[in-house]
Design an enzyme around this catalytic site. Structure first.
Site, PDB file in Angstrom:
ATOM      1  N   HIS A  16      -7.664  66.964 -35.185  1.00 57.63           N
ATOM      2  CA  HIS A  16      -6.964  66.782 -36.471  1.00 57.63           C
ATOM      3  C   HIS A  16      -6.399  68.129 -36.904  1.00 57.63           C
ATOM      4  O   HIS A  16      -7.145  69.019 -37.313  1.00 57.63           O
ATOM      5  CB  HIS A  16      -7.919  66.258 -37.549  1.00 57.63           C
ATOM      6  CG  HIS A  16      -7.267  66.046 -38.885  1.00 57.63           C
ATOM      7  ND1 HIS A  16      -7.356  64.853 -39.561  1.00 57.63           N
ATOM      8  CD2 HIS A  16      -6.509  66.850 -39.678  1.00 57.63           C
ATOM      9  CE1 HIS A  16      -6.704  64.945 -40.693  1.00 57.63           C
ATOM     10  NE2 HIS A  16      -6.181  66.159 -40.796  1.00 57.63           N
ATOM     11  N   HIS A  18      -2.740  70.181 -38.832  1.00 59.06           N
ATOM     12  CA  HIS A  18      -1.396  70.172 -39.428  1.00 59.06           C
ATOM     13  C   HIS A  18      -0.626  71.356 -38.860  1.00 59.06           C
ATOM     14  O   HIS A  18      -0.967  72.503 -39.140  1.00 59.06           O
ATOM     15  CB  HIS A  18      -1.488  70.302 -40.949  1.00 59.06           C
ATOM     16  CG  HIS A  18      -2.228  69.169 -41.579  1.00 59.06           C
ATOM     17  ND1 HIS A  18      -1.610  68.032 -42.048  1.00 59.06           N
ATOM     18  CD2 HIS A  18      -3.560  68.973 -41.764  1.00 59.06           C
ATOM     19  CE1 HIS A  18      -2.523  67.185 -42.518  1.00 59.06           C
ATOM     20  NE2 HIS A  18      -3.712  67.739 -42.351  1.00 59.06           N
ATOM     21  N   ARG A  20       2.796  71.534 -39.200  1.00 60.58           N
ATOM     22  CA  ARG A  20       4.022  71.703 -40.001  1.00 60.58           C
ATOM     23  C   ARG A  20       5.279  71.673 -39.119  1.00 60.58           C
ATOM     24  O   ARG A  20       5.253  71.166 -38.015  1.00 60.58           O
ATOM     25  CB  ARG A  20       3.971  72.992 -40.832  1.00 60.58           C
ATOM     26  CG  ARG A  20       2.684  73.202 -41.613  1.00 60.58           C
ATOM     27  CD  ARG A  20       2.393  72.109 -42.601  1.00 60.58           C
ATOM     28  NE  ARG A  20       1.334  72.477 -43.535  1.00 60.58           N
ATOM     29  CZ  ARG A  20       0.532  71.607 -44.122  1.00 60.58           C
ATOM     30  NH1 ARG A  20       0.616  70.313 -43.877  1.00 60.58           N
ATOM     31  NH2 ARG A  20      -0.374  72.017 -44.979  1.00 60.58           N
ATOM     32  N   ASN A  44       2.309  64.202 -41.524  1.00 57.62           N
ATOM     33  CA  ASN A  44       2.717  64.253 -42.941  1.00 57.62           C
ATOM     34  C   ASN A  44       3.759  65.335 -43.193  1.00 57.62           C
ATOM     35  O   ASN A  44       3.571  66.238 -44.002  1.00 57.62           O
ATOM     36  CB  ASN A  44       1.504  64.411 -43.871  1.00 57.62           C
ATOM     37  CG  ASN A  44       0.719  65.689 -43.641  1.00 57.62           C
ATOM     38  OD1 ASN A  44       0.698  66.245 -42.543  1.00 57.62           O
ATOM     39  ND2 ASN A  44       0.060  66.168 -44.682  1.00 57.62           N
ATOM     40  N   LYS A 102      -1.877  57.051 -38.397  1.00 52.98           N
ATOM     41  CA  LYS A 102      -2.627  57.690 -39.480  1.00 52.98           C
ATOM     42  C   LYS A 102      -2.446  56.952 -40.795  1.00 52.98           C
ATOM     43  O   LYS A 102      -1.319  56.711 -41.222  1.00 52.98           O
ATOM     44  CB  LYS A 102      -2.126  59.137 -39.617  1.00 52.98           C
ATOM     45  CG  LYS A 102      -2.643  59.872 -40.842  1.00 52.98           C
ATOM     46  CD  LYS A 102      -4.077  60.287 -40.679  1.00 52.98           C
ATOM     47  CE  LYS A 102      -4.655  60.833 -41.963  1.00 52.98           C
ATOM     48  NZ  LYS A 102      -5.248  62.144 -41.816  1.00 52.98           N
ATOM     49  N   HIS A 139      -7.485  58.945 -43.555  1.00 48.05           N
ATOM     50  CA  HIS A 139      -7.828  59.824 -44.677  1.00 48.05           C
ATOM     51  C   HIS A 139      -8.590  58.936 -45.662  1.00 48.05           C
ATOM     52  O   HIS A 139      -7.993  58.105 -46.341  1.00 48.05           O
ATOM     53  CB  HIS A 139      -6.580  60.420 -45.329  1.00 48.05           C
ATOM     54  CG  HIS A 139      -6.918  61.373 -46.437  1.00 48.05           C
ATOM     55  ND1 HIS A 139      -6.719  62.734 -46.333  1.00 48.05           N
ATOM     56  CD2 HIS A 139      -7.495  61.167 -47.649  1.00 48.05           C
ATOM     57  CE1 HIS A 139      -7.154  63.315 -47.459  1.00 48.05           C
ATOM     58  NE2 HIS A 139      -7.628  62.388 -48.261  1.00 48.05           N
ATOM     59  N   HIS A 177     -12.179  64.128 -41.226  1.00 50.10           N
ATOM     60  CA  HIS A 177     -12.684  65.190 -42.106  1.00 50.10           C
ATOM     61  C   HIS A 177     -13.685  64.661 -43.146  1.00 50.10           C
ATOM     62  O   HIS A 177     -13.465  64.777 -44.360  1.00 50.10           O
ATOM     63  CB  HIS A 177     -11.548  65.961 -42.781  1.00 50.10           C
ATOM     64  CG  HIS A 177     -10.402  65.137 -43.303  1.00 50.10           C
ATOM     65  ND1 HIS A 177     -10.573  64.083 -44.145  1.00 50.10           N
ATOM     66  CD2 HIS A 177      -9.064  65.221 -43.098  1.00 50.10           C
ATOM     67  CE1 HIS A 177      -9.395  63.555 -44.439  1.00 50.10           C
ATOM     68  NE2 HIS A 177      -8.471  64.223 -43.797  1.00 50.10           N
ATOM     69  N   LEU A 222      -8.539  68.836 -49.279  1.00 44.39           N
ATOM     70  CA  LEU A 222      -8.860  67.431 -49.533  1.00 44.39           C
ATOM     71  C   LEU A 222      -9.269  66.742 -48.243  1.00 44.39           C
ATOM     72  O   LEU A 222      -8.597  66.959 -47.229  1.00 44.39           O
ATOM     73  CB  LEU A 222      -7.653  66.711 -50.152  1.00 44.39           C
ATOM     74  CG  LEU A 222      -7.355  67.095 -51.604  1.00 44.39           C
ATOM     75  CD1 LEU A 222      -6.009  66.544 -52.038  1.00 44.39           C
ATOM     76  CD2 LEU A 222      -8.467  66.599 -52.527  1.00 44.39           C
ATOM     77  N   ASP A 250      -8.674  70.179 -39.294  1.00 45.88           N
ATOM     78  CA  ASP A 250      -7.840  69.966 -40.482  1.00 45.88           C
ATOM     79  C   ASP A 250      -7.210  71.271 -40.949  1.00 45.88           C
ATOM     80  O   ASP A 250      -6.966  71.452 -42.149  1.00 45.88           O
ATOM     81  CB  ASP A 250      -8.634  69.311 -41.626  1.00 45.88           C
ATOM     82  CG  ASP A 250      -7.715  68.670 -42.670  1.00 45.88           C
ATOM     83  OD1 ASP A 250      -6.508  68.496 -42.375  1.00 45.88           O
ATOM     84  OD2 ASP A 250      -8.184  68.359 -43.758  1.00 45.88           O
ATOM     85  N   HIS A 254      -0.766  76.641 -46.014  1.00 45.93           N
ATOM     86  CA  HIS A 254       0.153  76.690 -47.155  1.00 45.93           C
ATOM     87  C   HIS A 254       0.332  78.172 -47.480  1.00 45.93           C
ATOM     88  O   HIS A 254      -0.653  78.931 -47.457  1.00 45.93           O
ATOM     89  CB  HIS A 254      -0.441  76.002 -48.388  1.00 45.93           C
ATOM     90  CG  HIS A 254      -0.565  74.517 -48.264  1.00 45.93           C
ATOM     91  ND1 HIS A 254       0.469  73.648 -48.488  1.00 45.93           N
ATOM     92  CD2 HIS A 254      -1.624  73.739 -47.931  1.00 45.93           C
ATOM     93  CE1 HIS A 254       0.071  72.400 -48.310  1.00 45.93           C
ATOM     94  NE2 HIS A 254      -1.204  72.419 -47.969  1.00 45.93           N
ATOM     95  N   ALA A 266      -3.515  71.726 -51.607  1.00 46.13           N
ATOM     96  CA  ALA A 266      -4.768  71.487 -50.877  1.00 46.13           C
ATOM     97  C   ALA A 266      -4.579  71.834 -49.414  1.00 46.13           C
ATOM     98  O   ALA A 266      -3.596  71.422 -48.796  1.00 46.13           O
ATOM     99  CB  ALA A 266      -5.158  70.015 -51.012  1.00 46.13           C
TER     100      ALA A 266
HETATM  101  O1  DOR Z   1      -6.427  69.729 -47.654  1.00 45.24           O
HETATM  102  C1  DOR Z   1      -5.628  69.005 -47.098  1.00 45.24           C
HETATM  103  N1  DOR Z   1      -4.417  69.472 -46.693  1.00 45.24           N
HETATM  104  N2  DOR Z   1      -5.945  67.731 -46.898  1.00 45.24           N
HETATM  105  C2  DOR Z   1      -5.057  66.842 -46.437  1.00 45.24           C
HETATM  106  O2  DOR Z   1      -5.388  65.703 -46.311  1.00 45.24           O
HETATM  107  C3  DOR Z   1      -3.655  67.259 -46.141  1.00 45.24           C
HETATM  108  C4  DOR Z   1      -3.571  68.681 -45.879  1.00 45.24           C
HETATM  109  C5  DOR Z   1      -2.159  69.221 -45.881  1.00 45.24           C
HETATM  110  O3  DOR Z   1      -1.266  68.613 -45.277  1.00 45.24           O
HETATM  111  O4  DOR Z   1      -1.942  70.280 -46.466  1.00 45.24           O
HETATM  112 ZN    ZN Z   2      -5.497  66.765 -42.627  1.00 42.37          ZN
END
Ligand code: DOR
Ligand code: ZN
Length: 347
Positions: A16, A18, A20, A44, A102, A139, A177, A222, A250, A254, A266
């Protein structure tokens, strides 16, 4: 028993992450590819990855961003919406494009606005996925305004997950997660078609890390970290050798300014020292012998994929985690920023 000075395991996968897109992708993908052979890549983006063509194009952009000399296989996922087409999902799975789909409950987290507003709306998709053996990544949080944020995972189990598995009992589900003792218990008592991933942060921190002595946005993700008893339940689950629990970081980058804000995003960027972070937990729990299972075997077994043949080594050498990392597109504050970990990944 004396502590080992190094540990070598099959190369792990991250179930899992991200990654980007655009410049952020270019800046972060090497951190994941350095430690992991494969990763389940979250869909996402804006707009989300909902079609086979979009996933293929995203996969190409990821591969193009992998630094020279690194081998890395992105495993793509389809972002479910109220309008997802079961035939498109199954076609993507059969063609080897979608490893999984997902489920983001609409409004649960970053870029989840196009997510599912009611699980009933994707019933046809879930039945088709169960039939095709295509896994569902979840999720697991409800989004109702009247449910306290610290209870959202627990309520999701009762309102959504338990009924879903009653209705579609063959569906292969990865409860992603997880953050609560209730989620651990639910996964433990479910059949072999239900598993969970656990992040490094939820093994290391409880909610105090976010809120004591000042508000600490870099500990916010999250689902949000819960009470200490939940962290302890997660540590027991991860380190007990059960094939139902496996590694999923996860890692969710950011930019510093997007986290340090009146409404901070998050996500915790843990990719740079993910294995060091997990290994510390296994060592502290006296469970180094299960580390390879959690990191490198249980995930492939659940997803029906071969284990990796290459190995990685971590050395018992102090490893200083920088207070921030410039990835070109942004300045990122990594998990464990400013700490010294006692294991170091050997490049
Ligand atoms: O903390 C998180 N960040 N939880 C998520 O489910 C999404 C993720 C994000 O894409 O930043
Ligand atoms: Zn995630």
């Amino acid at each position: 028993m004396t502590a080992p000075s190094s540990i070598t395991i099959r190369r792990p996968d991250d179930w899992h992450v991200h990654l980007r897109d655009g410049d952020m992708l270019k800046g972060v993908v090497g951190h994941t590819a350095r430690q992991f052979a494969r990763a389940i890549v979250m869909p996402n983006l804006t707009p989300p990855v909902t079609t086979v063509d979009a996933a293929k194009a995203y996969r190409e952009r990821i591969l193009a961003a992998v630094p020279e000399g690194m081998r890395f296989t992105p495993l793509m996922t389809a972002y479910l919406t109220d309008n997802s087409d079961p035939a498109e999902l199954v076609r993507g799975h059969k063609e080897g494009v979608f490893t999984a789909a997902k489920l983001y409950p609409a409004g649960a987290t970053t870029n989840s606005d196009s997510g599912v507003t009611d699980i009933a709306n994707i019933r046809g998709c879930l039945e088709a996925m169960a039939e095709a053996g295509m896994p569902l990544c979840v999720h697991g949080e409800v989004t109702s305004a009247d449910i306290d944020i610290f209870d959202r995972e627990k309520v999701f189990i009762d309102r959504v997950l338990r009924p879903l598995l009653k209705d579609v009992p063959q569906l292969r589900v990865i409860f992603e997660h997880i953050t609560t003792a209730e989620a651990v218990a639910f996964v433990d008592e479910s059949g072999p078609n239900v598993a969970a991933t656990i992040t490094p942060q939820h093994l290391h921190i409880n909610r105090n890390a976010m809120l004591v002595g000042g508000i600490r946005p870099h500990a916010y993700c999250l689902p949000v970290a819960k009470r200490e008893k939940h962290r302890l339940a997660l540590r027991r689950a991860a380190t007990a050798g059960s094939p139902k629990f496996f590694l999923g970081t996860d890692s969710a980058p950011h930019a510093r300014e997007a986290k340090e804000s009146a409404c901070g995003c998050a996500g915790i960027f843990n990719a740079p020292h993910a294995l060091e972070s997990y290994l510390t937990v296994f060592e502290d729990e006296g469970a180094i012998g299960f580390f390879e299972d959690f990191a490198s075997r249980h995930g492939p077994a659940f997803y029906g994929l071969p284990v990796n043949e290459e190995t990685v080594t971590l050395e018992r050498v102090e490893c200083e985690v920088p207070s921030s990392i410039d990835v070109g597109a942004a300045e990122l504050v990594p998990f464990h920023a400013g700490e010294t970990l006692r294991w170091r990944f050997r490049d």
